[in-house]
Design an enzyme around this catalytic site. Sequence first.
Site, short mmCIF file in Angstrom:
data_model
loop_
_atom_site.label_atom_id
_atom_site.label_comp_id
_atom_site.label_asym_id
_atom_site.label_seq_id
_atom_site.Cartn_x
_atom_site.Cartn_y
_atom_site.Cartn_z
N HIS A 75 0.89 -1.19 0.00
CA HIS A 75 0.00 0.00 0.00
C HIS A 75 0.92 1.23 0.00
O HIS A 75 1.73 1.40 -0.90
CB HIS A 75 -0.92 -0.12 1.22
CG HIS A 75 -2.08 0.82 1.29
ND1 HIS A 75 -2.44 1.66 0.27
CD2 HIS A 75 -2.99 1.06 2.29
CE1 HIS A 75 -3.50 2.37 0.62
NE2 HIS A 75 -3.86 2.02 1.85
N HIS A 129 -1.84 -2.32 -9.91
CA HIS A 129 -2.90 -1.76 -9.08
C HIS A 129 -4.07 -2.73 -9.02
O HIS A 129 -4.34 -3.43 -9.99
CB HIS A 129 -3.38 -0.41 -9.62
CG HIS A 129 -4.07 0.39 -8.58
ND1 HIS A 129 -5.43 0.34 -8.39
CD2 HIS A 129 -3.56 1.22 -7.64
CE1 HIS A 129 -5.73 1.11 -7.37
NE2 HIS A 129 -4.63 1.65 -6.89
N ASP A 159 2.91 5.81 -6.71
CA ASP A 159 4.10 5.74 -5.86
C ASP A 159 5.41 5.76 -6.63
O ASP A 159 6.43 6.19 -6.10
CB ASP A 159 4.04 4.47 -4.99
CG ASP A 159 2.95 4.57 -3.96
OD1 ASP A 159 2.83 5.65 -3.35
OD2 ASP A 159 2.19 3.60 -3.79
N1 COA Z 1 5.55 -6.42 -10.25
C1 COA Z 1 5.56 -7.61 -10.91
N2 COA Z 1 4.47 -8.38 -11.02
C2 COA Z 1 3.32 -7.93 -10.47
C3 COA Z 1 3.27 -6.69 -9.79
C4 COA Z 1 4.43 -5.94 -9.70
N3 COA Z 1 4.44 -4.77 -9.06
N4 COA Z 1 2.01 -6.49 -9.35
C5 COA Z 1 1.30 -7.56 -9.74
N5 COA Z 1 2.10 -8.43 -10.41
C6 COA Z 1 1.71 -9.71 -10.98
C7 COA Z 1 1.64 -10.73 -9.86
O1 COA Z 1 2.87 -11.38 -9.65
C8 COA Z 1 0.57 -11.66 -10.40
O2 COA Z 1 1.14 -12.46 -11.40
P1 COA Z 1 0.71 -14.00 -11.58
O3 COA Z 1 -0.75 -13.96 -11.95
O4 COA Z 1 1.62 -14.49 -12.64
O5 COA Z 1 0.93 -14.66 -10.25
C9 COA Z 1 -0.41 -10.71 -11.06
O6 COA Z 1 0.37 -9.59 -11.46
C10 COA Z 1 -1.54 -10.25 -10.14
O7 COA Z 1 -0.94 -9.71 -8.95
P2 COA Z 1 -1.63 -9.65 -7.53
O8 COA Z 1 -0.60 -9.36 -6.49
O9 COA Z 1 -2.51 -10.84 -7.31
O10 COA Z 1 -2.58 -8.40 -7.75
P3 COA Z 1 -3.34 -7.63 -6.60
O11 COA Z 1 -4.50 -6.98 -7.22
O12 COA Z 1 -3.58 -8.48 -5.41
O13 COA Z 1 -2.22 -6.56 -6.13
C11 COA Z 1 -0.92 -4.70 -5.86
C12 COA Z 1 -2.23 -5.22 -6.41
C13 COA Z 1 -0.90 -3.19 -5.96
C14 COA Z 1 -0.79 -5.10 -4.38
C15 COA Z 1 0.25 -5.31 -6.65
O14 COA Z 1 0.20 -4.89 -8.00
C16 COA Z 1 1.59 -4.99 -6.04
O15 COA Z 1 2.03 -5.67 -5.12
N6 COA Z 1 2.28 -3.91 -6.54
C17 COA Z 1 3.53 -3.49 -5.97
C18 COA Z 1 3.28 -2.69 -4.71
C19 COA Z 1 2.73 -1.33 -5.01
O16 COA Z 1 3.23 -0.62 -5.87
N7 COA Z 1 1.71 -0.94 -4.23
C20 COA Z 1 1.12 0.38 -4.33
C21 COA Z 1 -0.27 0.28 -4.86
S1 COA Z 1 -0.95 1.89 -5.21
#
Ligand code: COA
Length: 371
Positions: free
Chosen positions: A217, A256, A307
């Site tokens: 987050h 996201h 971010d």
């Molecule tokens: N880098 C690389 N791969 C990513 C990624 C990232 N930042 N974010 C998502 N993915 C990939 C995951 O590995 C997953 O791949 P898979 O299907 O092969 O396993 C797929 O995309 C879905 O990811 P998931 O974590 O299940 O999506 P989510 O909706 O639960 O998560 C976030 C959303 C924001 C938590 C996630 O994109 C993330 O962790 N981003 C990095 C942290 C971040 O920048 N957070 C700020 C948000 S405003």
Amino acid sequence: MGKEGGLAGIVAGQTSVATVGKEGVGLTYRGFNIEDLAENASFEEVAYLLIYGEPPTASQLADYRKALREMRGLPPGLCTILENLPKTAHPMDVLRTGCSALGTMEPEGEGRDGVAVANRLLACFGSMLLYWYHFAHHGRRIEVETDDESVGAHFLRLLHQRDPDEMAARMMDVSLILYAEHEFNASTFTARTIVSTLSDFYSGITGAIGALRGPLHGGANEAAMELIQRFKTPDEAEAGIMEMLARKEKIMGFGHRVYRICDPRSEVIQQWARKYAEATGDKVIYPVSERIHAVMKREKKMFPNLDFYSASAYHFAGIPTELFTPIFVISRTTGWAAHILEQRGDNRLIRPTADYVGHEPRAWVRVGGQA
Ligand code: COA
């Protein structure tokens, strides 16, 4: 539960505060587009809009700015607590503790309603953070009450102990606008859940700070900066990101839960990061950031969220990395406040249910056969 978990796609309530990612793109605060607000509004106007529901008139804005200026001071008891927090503490933990402590000294209740607490916290979070920061790092007790017009300029003056330059002050203002509100994100939902038990405003905000702290987050802006700084050239960044992707590591500042096409806030802050890079003669941080962006687009079709470029914009403004997420707190206090007030306006305890996947019913066996 895999990808079905995390309440993804679940409508958990109604709101009139914001829309996020309608048709995969777009963000509005109370009907106003984020691009419009970032271009034409000040953060204090946006704060007023979120907390009171409508934009302020010129005189309401002047009164609001004055009221915020007058609430920047800290009670002596809170200064003592801040002075006792270790230098090694994460500044998010300092804000969480400071918020909770202030709740014991200026509790919500008689003569102090939720709106008053929201404005007080918005006005003094920067004071708390930077009072602790200077005391912990330099042993200095700084004056936190300043005449600065804006929340952003107040923050910059306290941090750098000098007049904020115009570019930094406007970048801060825009950044505070972009971070102010985002519908039912994890920290806002936490705040709403807490106050749905009829708990107090400070508890809602304290819990929200805890939720915001994590790198999935709000903590992503700090994690993105640490990632960018690992690389000295764009080519090194490309190789490093390819290796991370091969290891299935997440690249902080990308992806996201709701946006599918782009994060509209990212484009705004990227322009600031670019402008700042030119102004400061940067030849590393911004080119490395752009290459990471290009690799993520090419390899994963992923876009940066707010971010990612916030990290370099803050860095160029001379803000230490560990203060990035606390700036998010100062801004998001307005969105949290809007949601807490909305939740209270039509409250029902938030209490979902779970699918049970544990043991079948079984009998307890007493150890040693004794009651
Ligand atoms: N880098 C690389 N791969 C990513 C990624 C990232 N930042 N974010 C998502 N993915 C990939 C995951 O590995 C997953 O791949 P898979 O299907 O092969 O396993 C797929 O995309 C879905 O990811 P998931 O974590 O299940 O999506 P989510 O909706 O639960 O998560 C976030 C959303 C924001 C938590 C996630 O994109 C993330 O962790 N981003 C990095 C942290 C971040 O920048 N957070 C700020 C948000 S405003």
